[in-house]
Write a protein that holds these residues in place. Sequence first.
Motif, PDB file in Angstrom:
ATOM      1  N   PRO A   1       0.727  -1.154  -0.026  1.00 22.62           N
ATOM      2  CA  PRO A   1      -0.132  -0.048   0.006  1.00 22.62           C
ATOM      3  C   PRO A   1       0.749   1.216   0.104  1.00 22.62           C
TER       4      PRO A   1
ATOM      5  N   ASP B   1      -0.832   5.891  -2.451  1.00 21.75           N
ATOM      6  CA  ASP B   1      -2.068   5.607  -1.407  1.00 21.75           C
ATOM      7  C   ASP B   1      -1.347   6.028   0.015  1.00 21.75           C
TER       8      ASP B   1
ATOM      9  N   LEU C   1      -2.810   5.523   3.780  1.00 25.30           N
ATOM     10  CA  LEU C   1      -3.773   5.034   4.657  1.00 25.30           C
ATOM     11  C   LEU C   1      -3.924   5.891   5.781  1.00 25.30           C
TER      12      LEU C   1
ATOM     13  N   ILE D   1      -8.491   6.724   2.553  1.00 23.96           N
ATOM     14  CA  ILE D   1      -7.253   6.700   1.816  1.00 23.96           C
ATOM     15  C   ILE D   1      -7.150   8.045   1.072  1.00 23.96           C
TER      16      ILE D   1
ATOM     17  N   GLN E   1      -4.962   9.815  -1.629  1.00 21.32           N
ATOM     18  CA  GLN E   1      -4.069   9.682  -2.918  1.00 21.32           C
ATOM     19  C   GLN E   1      -3.749  10.756  -3.745  1.00 21.32           C
TER      20      GLN E   1
ATOM     21  N   ARG F   1     -12.772   3.022   1.747  1.00 18.97           N
ATOM     22  CA  ARG F   1     -13.031   1.606   1.109  1.00 18.97           C
ATOM     23  C   ARG F   1     -14.572   1.138   1.532  1.00 18.97           C
TER      24      ARG F   1
END
Length: 75
Positions: free
Chosen positions: A1, A27, A29, A35, A37, A70
């Motif tokens: 990630p 990305d 987290l 997230i 980006q 997510r």
Amino acid sequence: PYEIELEAALFAGRNGDVSRRATLAQDFLLTHRLILQPRLEINAVCNQLPQSRSGAGESVAASAAKFFARSRPTL
């Protein structure tokens, strides 16, 4: 990630015009579901393009940030 994603493209037209694009994204987290980006896109022209008013070697850079969640957290 936590890897940097690189996407590169080369475009060639029928009139001999050539350009290229590179996109970098990573990305971050923030939580298991949230997230962030950031993205950087660089476009470069290799030839003179009179129809688009671009000269050889000119480039355009754009940046953006996407924030999303997510639907299911990964374990």
